[in-house]
Design an enzyme around this catalytic site. Structure first.
Site, PDB file in Angstrom:
ATOM      1  N   MET A  17      11.410   6.153  -6.368  1.00  0.00           N
ATOM      2  CA  MET A  17      10.065   6.206  -5.520  1.00  0.00           C
ATOM      3  C   MET A  17      10.068   5.061  -4.487  1.00  0.00           C
ATOM      4  SD  MET A  17       7.128   7.802  -8.105  1.00  0.00           S
ATOM      5  CE  MET A  17       7.375   9.245  -8.983  1.00  0.00           C
ATOM      6  N   LYS A  63      13.123  -2.167  -8.244  1.00  0.00           N
ATOM      7  CA  LYS A  63      13.621  -1.304  -7.189  1.00  0.00           C
ATOM      8  C   LYS A  63      14.115  -2.076  -5.832  1.00  0.00           C
ATOM      9  CE  LYS A  63      13.250   2.083  -3.720  1.00  0.00           C
ATOM     10  NZ  LYS A  63      12.781   1.203  -2.812  1.00  0.00           N
ATOM     11  N   GLY A 102       0.852  -1.131   0.130  1.00  0.00           N
ATOM     12  CA  GLY A 102      -0.044   0.162  -0.155  1.00  0.00           C
ATOM     13  C   GLY A 102       0.817   1.256   0.113  1.00  0.00           C
ATOM     14  N   GLY A 111       8.869  -4.955  -8.577  1.00  0.00           N
ATOM     15  CA  GLY A 111       9.663  -3.862  -8.979  1.00  0.00           C
ATOM     16  C   GLY A 111      11.204  -4.002  -8.726  1.00  0.00           C
ATOM     17  N   GLN A 140       7.739  -9.359   7.765  1.00  0.00           N
ATOM     18  CA  GLN A 140       9.171  -8.874   7.209  1.00  0.00           C
ATOM     19  C   GLN A 140       9.710  -7.642   7.789  1.00  0.00           C
ATOM     20  OE1 GLN A 140       7.045  -8.512   3.430  1.00  0.00           O
ATOM     21  NE2 GLN A 140       8.255  -6.384   3.077  1.00  0.00           N
ATOM     22  N   HIS A 167       4.191   1.784  -7.803  1.00  0.00           N
ATOM     23  CA  HIS A 167       3.450   1.105  -7.999  1.00  0.00           C
ATOM     24  C   HIS A 167       2.584   0.844  -9.085  1.00  0.00           C
ATOM     25  CE1 HIS A 167       3.950   1.505  -3.638  1.00  0.00           C
ATOM     26  NE2 HIS A 167       4.509   0.253  -3.454  1.00  0.00           N
ATOM     27  N   LEU A 216       0.506   3.568  -2.019  1.00  0.00           N
ATOM     28  CA  LEU A 216       0.732   3.440  -3.322  1.00  0.00           C
ATOM     29  C   LEU A 216       1.439   4.695  -4.161  1.00  0.00           C
ATOM     30  CD1 LEU A 216      -1.853   1.353  -4.887  1.00  0.00           C
ATOM     31  CD2 LEU A 216       0.156   0.567  -3.720  1.00  0.00           C
ATOM     32  N   HIS A 217       2.317   4.705  -4.758  1.00  0.00           N
ATOM     33  CA  HIS A 217       2.836   6.011  -5.775  1.00  0.00           C
ATOM     34  C   HIS A 217       3.283   5.357  -7.130  1.00  0.00           C
ATOM     35  CE1 HIS A 217       6.721   3.461  -5.418  1.00  0.00           C
ATOM     36  NE2 HIS A 217       6.510   3.551  -4.152  1.00  0.00           N
ATOM     37  N   SER A 254       7.609   4.244  -0.724  1.00  0.00           N
ATOM     38  CA  SER A 254       6.486   4.900   0.254  1.00  0.00           C
ATOM     39  C   SER A 254       7.271   5.523   1.472  1.00  0.00           C
ATOM     40  CB  SER A 254       5.766   3.673   0.687  1.00  0.00           C
ATOM     41  OG  SER A 254       5.164   2.813  -0.285  1.00  0.00           O
TER      42      SER A 254
HETATM   43  P1  AMP Z   1       6.205  -2.210  -1.478  1.00  0.00           P
HETATM   44  O1  AMP Z   1       4.868  -1.673  -1.472  1.00  0.00           O
HETATM   45  O2  AMP Z   1       7.051  -1.257  -1.227  1.00  0.00           O
HETATM   46  O3  AMP Z   1       6.322  -3.477  -0.948  1.00  0.00           O
HETATM   47  O4  AMP Z   1       6.378  -2.499  -3.064  1.00  0.00           O
HETATM   48  C1  AMP Z   1       5.442  -3.258  -3.560  1.00  0.00           C
HETATM   49  C2  AMP Z   1       6.229  -3.535  -5.128  1.00  0.00           C
HETATM   50  O5  AMP Z   1       6.383  -2.337  -5.755  1.00  0.00           O
HETATM   51  C3  AMP Z   1       7.375  -4.238  -5.281  1.00  0.00           C
HETATM   52  O6  AMP Z   1       7.401  -5.157  -6.091  1.00  0.00           O
HETATM   53  C4  AMP Z   1       8.593  -3.041  -5.407  1.00  0.00           C
HETATM   54  O7  AMP Z   1       9.561  -3.513  -5.800  1.00  0.00           O
HETATM   55  C5  AMP Z   1       7.626  -2.184  -6.292  1.00  0.00           C
HETATM   56  N1  AMP Z   1       8.347  -0.811  -6.092  1.00  0.00           N
HETATM   57  C6  AMP Z   1       8.321  -0.213  -5.202  1.00  0.00           C
HETATM   58  N2  AMP Z   1       8.678   1.158  -5.640  1.00  0.00           N
HETATM   59  C7  AMP Z   1       9.050   1.224  -6.636  1.00  0.00           C
HETATM   60  C8  AMP Z   1       9.505   1.960  -7.648  1.00  0.00           C
HETATM   61  N3  AMP Z   1      10.073   3.041  -7.345  1.00  0.00           N
HETATM   62  N4  AMP Z   1       9.547   1.564  -9.121  1.00  0.00           N
HETATM   63  C9  AMP Z   1       9.110   0.459  -9.448  1.00  0.00           C
HETATM   64  N5  AMP Z   1       8.646  -0.442  -8.657  1.00  0.00           N
HETATM   65  C10 AMP Z   1       8.577  -0.216  -7.331  1.00  0.00           C
END
Ligand code: AMP
Length: 288
Positions: free
Chosen positions: A194, A159, A39, A157, A69, A45, A41-42, A196
Site C-alpha cells: 500500500m 515499506k 497524510g 514502516g 524531501q 499508516h 492515509l491508508h 499513497s
Molecule cells: P508516508 O505518508 O508515505 O510518508 O508514510 C508514513 C509512514 O507510513 C512511513 O513510516 C511509511 O514507511 C509508512 N507506510 C507507508 N506505507 C506503508 C505500508 N504499506 N505498510 C506499512 N507502513 C507503511
C-alpha cells in the site's frame, strides 16, 4: 442501540500548541508515541497507529507533506492531500492528537538554515542514488518532529526500509531520547505494498504493479534454495521489465547495515526494489 460517538482527535497547528498538549500528558506521567506521515492515509499508516496505540498511552500522528524531501521534478504539488478523511480515520483509531503544521512556514520559517545530512544507510546507493537530497529532507524533518513532539517511541514502516534505517541511525547518533520501532508492510490482497502513490496508477499499471512483490518473493525463495545471487537478481529484473516497469534497482543488501552482500550467507539479507511504471515510481522490499 445508540452508537458511542467517535471522539475526534485534537489538532495542533503550531509548535507551541503541540508542546502544550504533550506537556500536559507528560505531567500526568503518560507515555507518548509519534507516527510521522504525509497524510493520504491508508491501511498501512493505520497499522502503524495501531502499533503505537498498543505501545504508548498517547498517540500523536503528524501529517505534513514535507517539501524538503521532494526534488523539483517530483510530485510535491500534486501529492494527494485528504486531510478531512485522514482525521476521520484517525478518530476511528482513537489517535489523541494530529500534528498538522498550519503551513510550510511553521516547519521552515523565514531564515531556516540548518539541515541534517545523514550518512551510513543514507548513502548506501539505493534510494539516494535516484533521489540525492531525499534523506537530507527526511532526516531534517524527522529530527524536528522528534524534538517538537518529544515522543518515547516513533513508529515507521518497513515499506520505506532504507528510511527506517536512516531514522533509526540518526536517533541513535544524535542521542535523541526515543526508540524507533519498525512495522511490517501492509499489502493489498494481490501483494502490492500500500502506498499513497498507488492512487496515480492507471488500471493497466495497477494490474502490473503486483509484479514487484511477486518477483521479490520468487527471488527470496530461489535464494533460500541456494540459487546464485547475481543471476537471481538479473532474472528478477528482467521479469519486472517485462511487466512494463523501468527498474531503478533490484538489490540484495545486509538487512541492518544495507551493505552490499555477495551471498545469503553474508546475511541477514533484505531484497529491495525501486521501479517506475508510467510516471509512478514504486518501491518495495522483503526479508530473505
Ligand atoms: P508516508 O505518508 O508515505 O510518508 O508514510 C508514513 C509512514 O507510513 C512511513 O513510516 C511509511 O514507511 C509508512 N507506510 C507507508 N506505507 C506503508 C505500508 N504499506 N505498510 C506499512 N507502513 C507503511
Amino acid at each position: 442501540m445508540a452508537r458511542k460517538p467517535t471522539i475526534r482527535p485534537k489538532i495542533a497547528k503550531t509548535v507551541p500548541a503541540l508542546r502544550r498538549i504533550v506537556a500536559g500528558w507528560r505531567d500526568k506521567g503518560e507515555t507518548v508515541a509519534l507516527v510521522p506521515t504525509m497524510g493520504a492515509l491508508h491501511a498501512g499508516h493505520i497499522a502503524l497507529v495501531r502499533l503505537a496505540r498498543r505501545r504508548a498511552d498517547r498517540v500523536v500522528v503528524s501529517i505534513f507533506v514535507n517539501p524538503a524531501q521532494f526534488a523539483p521534478s517530483e510530485d510535491f504539488s500534486t501529492y494527494p492531500r485528504t486531510f478531512d478523511t485522514d482525521v476521520a480515520m484517525l478518530a476511528q483509531e482513537k489517535a489523541d492528537l494530529v500534528w498538522a503544521p498550519a503551513n510550510v512556514a511553521v516547519m521552515y520559517p523565514d531564515g531556516f538554515a540548518t539541515r541534517i545530512v545523514p550518512e551510513g544507510p543514507a548513502t548506501a546507493g539505493l534510494e539516494d542514488r535516484f533521489r540525492p537530497d531525499f534523506f537530507k529532507g527526511v532526516a531534517t524533518v524527522v529530527a524536528k518532529l522528534f524534538t517538537q513532539a518529544a515522543p518515547d517511541i516513533a513508529v515507521f514502516g518497513e515499506k520505506d526500509y532504507q528510511q527506517l534505517k536512516v531514522v533509526t541511525r540518526m536517533a541513535r547518533d544524535l542521542d535523541l531520547p526515543l526508540r524507533v520501532i519498525g512495522a511490517p508492510t501492509v499489502r493489498e490482497k494481490d501483494g502490492l505494498a500500500m502506498s499513497s502513490r498507488n492512487a496515480y496508477l492507471s488500471a493497466e499499471e495497477r494490474a502490473a504493479a503486483p509484479t514487484l512483490h511477486r518477483v521479490l518473493k520468487g527471488c527470496a525463495a530461489s535464494l533460500k534454495k541456494g540459487a546464485a545471487l547475481a543471476q537471481t537478481l538479473i532474472e528478477g529484473e528482467s521479469e519486472i521489465e517485462r511487466a512494463g516497469f523501468a527498474v531503478d534497482y533490484l538489490e540484495a543488501r545486509h538487512a541492518e547495515t544495507l551493505a552490499r552482500v555477495s551471498s545469503v550467507k553474508d546475511g541477514p539479507v533484505r531484497l529491495l526494489v525501486a521501479a517506475k511504471i508510467g510516471r509512478t515510481r514504486l518501491i518495495d522490499n522483503i526479508a530473505v
